[in-house]
Scaffold this motif. Structure first.
Motif, short mmCIF file in Angstrom:
data_model
loop_
_atom_site.label_atom_id
_atom_site.label_comp_id
_atom_site.label_asym_id
_atom_site.label_seq_id
_atom_site.Cartn_x
_atom_site.Cartn_y
_atom_site.Cartn_z
N VAL A 134 0.82 -1.22 0.00
CA VAL A 134 0.00 0.00 0.00
C VAL A 134 0.84 1.27 0.00
N GLY A 135 2.16 1.13 -0.08
CA GLY A 135 3.05 2.27 0.10
C GLY A 135 2.81 3.44 -0.83
N ALA A 136 2.38 3.18 -2.07
CA ALA A 136 2.15 4.25 -3.03
C ALA A 136 0.66 4.51 -3.26
N ALA A 137 -0.20 3.93 -2.45
CA ALA A 137 -1.64 4.04 -2.69
C ALA A 137 -2.12 5.48 -2.59
N LYS A 138 -1.69 6.19 -1.55
CA LYS A 138 -2.14 7.58 -1.36
C LYS A 138 -1.70 8.46 -2.52
N GLU A 139 -0.42 8.36 -2.90
CA GLU A 139 0.08 9.19 -3.99
C GLU A 139 -0.60 8.84 -5.31
N LEU A 140 -0.80 7.54 -5.56
CA LEU A 140 -1.44 7.12 -6.80
C LEU A 140 -2.89 7.59 -6.85
N LYS A 151 -3.83 2.16 14.69
CA LYS A 151 -2.38 2.14 14.64
C LYS A 151 -1.88 0.84 14.04
N LEU A 152 -0.78 0.95 13.28
CA LEU A 152 -0.14 -0.24 12.74
C LEU A 152 0.64 -0.96 13.83
N PRO A 153 0.74 -2.27 13.75
CA PRO A 153 1.61 -3.00 14.69
C PRO A 153 3.07 -2.57 14.52
N ARG A 154 3.88 -2.84 15.49
CA ARG A 154 5.27 -2.42 15.47
C ARG A 154 6.08 -3.06 14.35
N ASP A 155 5.64 -4.23 13.87
CA ASP A 155 6.47 -4.94 12.89
C ASP A 155 6.15 -4.54 11.45
N ASP A 156 5.32 -3.52 11.24
CA ASP A 156 5.06 -3.07 9.88
C ASP A 156 5.68 -1.69 9.67
N THR A 157 6.29 -1.48 8.52
CA THR A 157 6.89 -0.20 8.18
C THR A 157 5.80 0.83 7.96
N ASP A 186 3.89 -15.17 10.77
CA ASP A 186 4.52 -14.81 12.03
C ASP A 186 4.53 -13.30 12.27
N PHE A 187 3.90 -12.52 11.39
CA PHE A 187 3.74 -11.09 11.65
C PHE A 187 2.53 -10.86 12.55
N ALA A 188 2.44 -9.65 13.11
CA ALA A 188 1.26 -9.29 13.91
C ALA A 188 0.00 -9.46 13.07
N GLY A 189 -0.98 -10.15 13.63
CA GLY A 189 -2.22 -10.41 12.89
C GLY A 189 -2.19 -11.67 12.07
N GLY A 190 -1.02 -12.29 11.96
CA GLY A 190 -0.92 -13.55 11.22
C GLY A 190 -1.32 -14.73 12.08
N ASP A 191 -1.76 -15.80 11.44
CA ASP A 191 -2.18 -16.98 12.19
C ASP A 191 -2.16 -18.17 11.25
N LEU A 192 -1.39 -19.18 11.60
CA LEU A 192 -1.24 -20.35 10.73
C LEU A 192 -2.54 -21.12 10.59
N ASN A 193 -3.31 -21.24 11.67
CA ASN A 193 -4.57 -21.97 11.57
C ASN A 193 -5.55 -21.24 10.65
N ASP A 194 -5.57 -19.90 10.74
CA ASP A 194 -6.39 -19.12 9.81
C ASP A 194 -5.92 -19.35 8.38
#
Length: 210
Positions: free
Chosen positions: A58-64, A87-93, A163-171
């Motif tokens: 999504v990095g260029a979504a606003k500009e685009l 707020k974004l989790p800490r592990d996302d830029t 293994d990122f915030a919000g990730g889940d292997l069972n999901d």
């Protein structure tokens, strides 16, 4: 229907430009909005599709969106983080928040031109990850090949990280089971790496995570 793509950014994201002659969409603009606009080659951009909230999608979504006036579309779950309401989790830029004009829920149809894309919610990589599926009668290909935009849920021979915030292997396992019900000849357009098919991944990914 035509499908073009640019490979952009440090993580080599696939940025798709999909058009049926009446409407054009860009999927997951990671960066370099000017380069994406150039690739449109004068075509009006109708929609910007964001398969999930990660910065490399999504990095260029606003500009685009600012440059083109296109409608920004994301899932109801990930949209609040994309637009900055949560707020974004800490592990996302961090990235420039982008207003989301339309939010999609599971099973909802997104009609763009003559392309009715079906929303398939596929949590696992993020809680609000989504895929979009187009039935073969609407793809405009000679043999009527179905198409799946898979984001970071399904890759060629692999899946998105859980293994990122919000990730889940069972999901993720449940999401992959849903995708495994699609026709074998479905062309898969992933967020990274090579194009593949559901049939190819049935013998690799789906069998492994069943």
């Amino acid at each position: 229907m035509s499908v073009e793509f640019l490979v952009l950014g440090m993580l080599e994201n696939n940025v798709y430009l999909i058009s049926d002659g009446t409407a054009t969409m860009v999927v997951d603009p990671t960066c370099k909005a000017d380069k994406i606009v150039e690739a449109l080659n004068g075509r009006k951009l109708d929609a910007i599709i964001l398969t999930h909230r990660h910065s490399d999608h999504v990095g260029a979504a606003k500009e685009l969106a600012d440059k083109t006036g296109a409608t920004v579309i994301a899932s109801t779950i990930d949209a609040p983080m994309i637009c900055g309401d949560e707020k974004l989790p800490r592990d996302d830029t961090r990235f420039n928040p982008c207003p989301v004009d339309r939010m999609l829920a599971d099973g909802e149809t997104l009609k763009l031109g003559g392309m009715p894309w079906k929303t398939i919610m596929t949590p696992g990589h993020t809680k609000g990850s989504m895929c979009l599926f187009l039935d073969p009668e609407h793809t405009g290909t000679p043999v009527g090949t179905p198409v799946l935009i898979s984001g970071d849920t399904l890759f060629c021979g692999s899946i998105g990280r859980t293994d990122f915030a919000g990730g889940d292997l069972n999901d993720m396992r449940r999401s992959l089971k849903r995708l495994s019900s699609l026709p074998d000849d479905t062309v898969v357009l992933p967020g990274h790496n090579d194009q593949t098919t559901i049939g190819a991944e049935r013998r690799r990914v789906f069998a492994y995570y069943a």
